[in-house]
Design an enzyme around this catalytic site. Structure first.
Site, short mmCIF file in Angstrom:
data_model
loop_
_atom_site.label_atom_id
_atom_site.label_comp_id
_atom_site.label_asym_id
_atom_site.label_seq_id
_atom_site.Cartn_x
_atom_site.Cartn_y
_atom_site.Cartn_z
N CYS A 85 -20.93 -29.30 -20.45
CA CYS A 85 -21.86 -29.45 -19.32
C CYS A 85 -21.32 -28.75 -18.08
O CYS A 85 -21.21 -27.53 -18.09
CB CYS A 85 -22.17 -30.94 -19.10
SG CYS A 85 -23.62 -31.20 -18.06
N HIS A 188 -24.36 -32.42 -24.47
CA HIS A 188 -23.28 -33.40 -24.54
C HIS A 188 -23.00 -33.78 -25.99
O HIS A 188 -23.70 -34.63 -26.55
CB HIS A 188 -23.66 -34.65 -23.75
CG HIS A 188 -23.65 -34.43 -22.27
ND1 HIS A 188 -22.52 -34.62 -21.51
CD2 HIS A 188 -24.59 -33.98 -21.43
CE1 HIS A 188 -22.78 -34.31 -20.25
NE2 HIS A 188 -24.04 -33.91 -20.17
N GLU A 190 -20.72 -35.58 -27.09
CA GLU A 190 -20.29 -37.00 -27.15
C GLU A 190 -21.48 -37.95 -27.07
O GLU A 190 -21.31 -39.15 -27.23
CB GLU A 190 -19.27 -37.27 -26.03
CG GLU A 190 -19.83 -37.46 -24.62
CD GLU A 190 -20.21 -36.17 -23.90
OE1 GLU A 190 -20.26 -35.11 -24.55
OE2 GLU A 190 -20.45 -36.23 -22.67
#
Lengths: 206, 260
Positions: A85, A188, A190
């Protein structure tokens, strides 16, 4: 090869808990570091630069804490690096978010805003990342997996050779870039369930 | 293409899920972390934790739950309920939340939206708005829908976006809990008035309701009891929406697949 020893850089730009936990879930040994001294003590094999928020604030915090030269050298040495990001955007030349700021200038290009007259900003949600070059991080993933995005700015680059994946939102833009063992993603991993974790797992194998 | 999102919401009080999630494989229906993990594997696009108790003494519990959830559920999390300051926003984000929703605190002090957006980016500041229809407009309510305010919904939402909110979570109190479908009129009107993403809430009772609310302009649809009581199965919902051409992620079932 042993377990990847990954340092997640904590420069005060958002949530590093989720990134750390996701890396751990796919076999990384993880430490977070807010100073270069902590980083040295851990002797990492892999470096992760996450982050959400404003570009100017991000770059000035990296410079202030002494991370910028370390990152430049690490990347120049082609050691495993992942930007996520804001951590991707900071690798580029410049940004015009709240004034003009110089980035780390690893990759040529700029960070530009989405246009609220052309669609909703920020882009929030799952969007496809189309594979446009081969790279070990793509191992085991489909040609165009859905991944989670949340951002108001995107990168543009004159160097097509670094674009590993692209996404359509107000036109097509690079959402995954890299060369050799240096990679960066606008989405993202994650927060992207199975597909995201697969990228992080592949990163550990670099 | 950016996909429309399906968001199960877990209403919590004192660290427990209110009403409870009914699913045969879930041993403790009131455990928020277990419930979140289940919805993750059944195909949620995002999860929302709403602390409806919202008492100050429970705030620590809420953040602990978020932290535990973010350690094993790799899905976007929105957290709300009684968050009143920039410091509390920071704590929520550091616990692993991706977005924080502000409601009464923003009504009391719209500057909180601005402070939060400047510090953490507007992408993580969600303005939650509870409204009730009055004639041809909607009135905003505060404190979990218990207190009417003098504000008009559209005016307040436009002001909130200008102040820094990056997303709107809009609940129709008229429809909430009825299962009669989302207030499509409301969703259409708000979607035309602002250029940030809009999450519709209140009234989901069937799979068709999701189709209609996406067509009306919602970027995401939130529901609670519909999923908790098993009226609609998330996996089945996604399959139906996908087959009927709605722009959603294709069907998957992580309950049947190995991790990761």
């Amino acid at each position: 090869m042993g377990r990847p020893r990954s340092v997640v850089i904590d420069y005060g730009m958002g949530n590093i808990h989720s990134v750390s936990k996701a890396l751990e879930a796919v076999g990384h040994e993880v430490a977070t570091a807010d100073t270069p001294e902590q980083w040295e003590a851990f002797d990492p094999t892999h470096l992760v630069l996450p982050g959400v928020g404003a570009f100017g604030e991000g770059i000035s915090r990296l410079e202030k804490a002494g991370w910028a030269p370390i990152l430049r050298k690490w990347i120049a040495d082609d050691r495993p690096f992942l930007g996520i990001c804001l951590g991707m955007q900071l690798l580029f030349g410049e940004s015009h978010e709240f004034g003009t700021h110089r980035g780390l200038e690893i990759f040529p290009g700029a960070v530009v805003p989405f246009d609220p007259t052309k669609g909703k900003v920020p882009q929030i949600g799952w969007n496809e990342v189309r594979r446009c070059a081969t790279h070990p991080l793509w191992d085991g993933l489909p040609e165009a997996p859905d991944l989670y995005f949340v951002h108001s700015y995107r990168v543009q680059t004159s160097n097509g050779a670094i674009v590993l994946g692209e996404t359509d939102y107000q036109g097509t833009y690079p959402s995954f870039v890299g060369r050799s063992r240096v990679a960066a993603m606008q989405f993202h991993p994650e927060k992207s369930q199975r597909a995201g974790l697969r990228f992080l797992k592949n990163f550990g194998a670099l | 293409m950016l996909k429309k999102r399906i968001i199960p919401c877990l209403d919590m009080k004192g660290g427990r899920v209110v009403k409870g999630v009914c699913f045969e494989s879930l041993r403790d229906a009131g455990d928020p972390v277990e419930s979140a993990a289940l919805y993750d594997r059944m195909g949620a696009d995002e999860l929302c934790f709403l602390d409806i108790g919202a008492s100050v003494e429970n705030r620590g519990t809420l953040f602990e739950i978020v932290e535990k959830t973010a350690s094993r559920v790799f899905l976007p999390l929105t957290v709300g309920g009684g968050i009143r300051s920039v410091d509390e926003i920071r704590r929520a984000l550091n616990s692993g939340a991706d977005k924080v929703s502000l409601n009464s605190a923003a009504l009391l002090n719209p500057g909180l939206l601005t402070e939060g957006a400047l510090r953490f980016g507007s992408q993580c500041i969600v303005l939650a708005v509870d409204v009730k229809r009055e004639g041809s407009s909607w009135r905003v309510y505060s404190h979990g829908g218990t207190r009417p305010t003098p504000r008009d919904a559209i005016e307040w939402i436009v002001e909130g976006v200008r102040a820094g909110a990056g997303e709107i979570l809009l609940t129709s109190m008229d429809r909430d809990g009825t299962g009669e479908g989302y207030d499509l009129d409301l969703i259409r009107t708000v979607s035309r008035s602002v250029d940030v993403p809009l999450i519709a809430s209140g009234g989901a009772g069937s799979k068709e309701d999701f189709l209609s609310v996406f067509e009306a302009g919602a970027d995401a649809a939130l529901a609670a009891s519909l999923f908790h009581f098993g009226t609609v199965d998330l996996r089945d919902l996604r399959r139906t929406l996908f087959e009927r051409g709605a722009p959603v992620r294709p069907p998957f079932d992580l309950l049947k697949e190995p991790f990761p």
